[in-house]
Scaffold this motif. Structure first.
Motif, PDB file in Angstrom:
ATOM      1  N   LEU A   1       0.851  -1.182   0.000  1.00 46.98           N
ATOM      2  CA  LEU A   1       0.000   0.000   0.000  1.00 46.98           C
ATOM      3  C   LEU A   1       0.892   1.239   0.000  1.00 46.98           C
ATOM      4  O   LEU A   1       1.856   1.328   0.750  1.00 46.98           O
ATOM      5  CB  LEU A   1      -0.907  -0.007   1.220  1.00 46.98           C
ATOM      6  CG  LEU A   1      -1.722   1.238   1.489  1.00 46.98           C
ATOM      7  CD1 LEU A   1      -2.718   1.496   0.371  1.00 46.98           C
ATOM      8  CD2 LEU A   1      -2.450   1.087   2.795  1.00 46.98           C
ATOM      9  N   LEU A   9      -4.726   5.871  -2.819  1.00 45.45           N
ATOM     10  CA  LEU A   9      -4.034   4.722  -2.240  1.00 45.45           C
ATOM     11  C   LEU A   9      -3.775   3.691  -3.333  1.00 45.45           C
ATOM     12  O   LEU A   9      -4.699   3.212  -3.982  1.00 45.45           O
ATOM     13  CB  LEU A   9      -4.883   4.100  -1.126  1.00 45.45           C
ATOM     14  CG  LEU A   9      -5.324   5.064  -0.024  1.00 45.45           C
ATOM     15  CD1 LEU A   9      -6.278   4.379   0.933  1.00 45.45           C
ATOM     16  CD2 LEU A   9      -4.110   5.596   0.715  1.00 45.45           C
ATOM     17  N   ARG A  10      -2.517   3.332  -3.539  1.00 45.95           N
ATOM     18  CA  ARG A  10      -2.143   2.373  -4.578  1.00 45.95           C
ATOM     19  C   ARG A  10      -1.720   1.055  -3.938  1.00 45.95           C
ATOM     20  O   ARG A  10      -0.982   1.048  -2.956  1.00 45.95           O
ATOM     21  CB  ARG A  10      -1.020   2.940  -5.435  1.00 45.95           C
ATOM     22  CG  ARG A  10      -1.440   4.209  -6.148  1.00 45.95           C
ATOM     23  CD  ARG A  10      -0.384   4.701  -7.107  1.00 45.95           C
ATOM     24  NE  ARG A  10      -0.794   5.952  -7.704  1.00 45.95           N
ATOM     25  CZ  ARG A  10      -1.579   6.080  -8.764  1.00 45.95           C
ATOM     26  NH1 ARG A  10      -2.041   4.995  -9.351  1.00 45.95           N
ATOM     27  NH2 ARG A  10      -1.912   7.255  -9.232  1.00 45.95           N
ATOM     28  N   TYR A  11      -2.172  -0.040  -4.535  1.00 49.90           N
ATOM     29  CA  TYR A  11      -1.891  -1.378  -4.034  1.00 49.90           C
ATOM     30  C   TYR A  11      -1.054  -2.139  -5.049  1.00 49.90           C
ATOM     31  O   TYR A  11      -1.295  -2.047  -6.248  1.00 49.90           O
ATOM     32  CB  TYR A  11      -3.196  -2.122  -3.767  1.00 49.90           C
ATOM     33  CG  TYR A  11      -4.007  -1.480  -2.675  1.00 49.90           C
ATOM     34  CD1 TYR A  11      -3.949  -1.965  -1.379  1.00 49.90           C
ATOM     35  CD2 TYR A  11      -4.811  -0.380  -2.936  1.00 49.90           C
ATOM     36  CE1 TYR A  11      -4.692  -1.370  -0.374  1.00 49.90           C
ATOM     37  CE2 TYR A  11      -5.553   0.220  -1.931  1.00 49.90           C
ATOM     38  CZ  TYR A  11      -5.486  -0.273  -0.656  1.00 49.90           C
ATOM     39  OH  TYR A  11      -6.217   0.320   0.337  1.00 49.90           O
ATOM     40  N   CYS A  13       1.389  -5.893  -5.998  1.00 48.66           N
ATOM     41  CA  CYS A  13       1.599  -7.319  -5.758  1.00 48.66           C
ATOM     42  C   CYS A  13       2.748  -7.493  -4.766  1.00 48.66           C
ATOM     43  O   CYS A  13       3.799  -6.865  -4.902  1.00 48.66           O
ATOM     44  CB  CYS A  13       1.920  -8.015  -7.079  1.00 48.66           C
ATOM     45  SG  CYS A  13       2.350  -9.760  -6.878  1.00 48.66           S
ATOM     46  N   ARG A  14       2.557  -8.361  -3.791  1.00 46.03           N
ATOM     47  CA  ARG A  14       3.607  -8.602  -2.792  1.00 46.03           C
ATOM     48  C   ARG A  14       4.802  -9.341  -3.386  1.00 46.03           C
ATOM     49  O   ARG A  14       5.907  -9.242  -2.880  1.00 46.03           O
ATOM     50  CB  ARG A  14       3.052  -9.447  -1.647  1.00 46.03           C
ATOM     51  CG  ARG A  14       2.032  -8.749  -0.835  1.00 46.03           C
ATOM     52  CD  ARG A  14       1.509  -9.647   0.246  1.00 46.03           C
ATOM     53  NE  ARG A  14       0.313  -9.051   0.798  1.00 46.03           N
ATOM     54  CZ  ARG A  14      -0.403  -9.576   1.742  1.00 46.03           C
ATOM     55  NH1 ARG A  14      -0.076 -10.737   2.251  1.00 46.03           N
ATOM     56  NH2 ARG A  14      -1.470  -8.966   2.185  1.00 46.03           N
ATOM     57  N   CYS A  22      -5.908   1.039  -7.496  1.00 44.38           N
ATOM     58  CA  CYS A  22      -5.800   2.176  -6.592  1.00 44.38           C
ATOM     59  C   CYS A  22      -7.202   2.586  -6.145  1.00 44.38           C
ATOM     60  O   CYS A  22      -8.179   2.369  -6.858  1.00 44.38           O
ATOM     61  CB  CYS A  22      -5.046   3.344  -7.207  1.00 44.38           C
ATOM     62  SG  CYS A  22      -5.891   4.163  -8.549  1.00 44.38           S
ATOM     63  N   ASP A  23      -7.276   3.117  -4.964  1.00 48.22           N
ATOM     64  CA  ASP A  23      -8.526   3.604  -4.385  1.00 48.22           C
ATOM     65  C   ASP A  23      -8.436   5.110  -4.205  1.00 48.22           C
ATOM     66  O   ASP A  23      -7.376   5.641  -3.862  1.00 48.22           O
ATOM     67  CB  ASP A  23      -8.782   2.990  -3.002  1.00 48.22           C
ATOM     68  CG  ASP A  23      -9.177   1.534  -3.063  1.00 48.22           C
ATOM     69  OD1 ASP A  23      -9.704   1.107  -4.100  1.00 48.22           O
ATOM     70  OD2 ASP A  23      -8.951   0.826  -2.063  1.00 48.22           O
ATOM     71  N   ARG A  31     -12.538   2.637  -7.182  1.00 43.89           N
ATOM     72  CA  ARG A  31     -11.400   1.719  -7.286  1.00 43.89           C
ATOM     73  C   ARG A  31     -11.106   1.557  -8.762  1.00 43.89           C
ATOM     74  O   ARG A  31     -11.982   1.256  -9.555  1.00 43.89           O
ATOM     75  CB  ARG A  31     -11.743   0.380  -6.649  1.00 43.89           C
ATOM     76  CG  ARG A  31     -10.627  -0.643  -6.799  1.00 43.89           C
ATOM     77  CD  ARG A  31     -10.839  -1.827  -5.910  1.00 43.89           C
ATOM     78  NE  ARG A  31     -10.478  -1.410  -4.546  1.00 43.89           N
ATOM     79  CZ  ARG A  31     -10.641  -2.184  -3.490  1.00 43.89           C
ATOM     80  NH1 ARG A  31     -11.172  -3.380  -3.604  1.00 43.89           N
ATOM     81  NH2 ARG A  31     -10.293  -1.740  -2.287  1.00 43.89           N
TER      82      ARG A  31
END
Length: 75
Positions: A1, A9-11, A13-14, A22-23, A31
């Motif tokens: 995040l 807010l950007r998500y 990949c782990r 992004c939200d 989203r």
């Protein structure tokens, strides 16, 4: 995040760090999914009736949008 801008807010990949979605926090909240994360047109976690083409006013004049979804000039 990662909060790239206030309220964005950007998500990622782990495993590889690829951006996933992004939200936006401010109303109207939304989203936005990275196109490459969609699998054969599967709905990306929201009701299909919320899907729409964004930035339609910026498309090239020669490009025809194929799917019949609502078009929004801006985002």
């Amino acid at each position: 995040l990662f909060e790239s801008s206030p309220g964005i807010l950007r998500y990622f990949c782990r495993n590889c760090g690829c951006p996933i979605y992004c939200d936006t926090v401010k109303p109207p909240s939304s989203r936005v999914y990275t196109a490459a994360t969609l699998d054969n047109g599967a709905s990306p976690g929201h009701p299909p009736e919320r899907e729409r083409h964004i930035y339609a006013a910026s498309k090239s004049c020669w490009y025809e949008i194929g799917r019949k979804l609502p078009e929004v000039a801006e985002f």
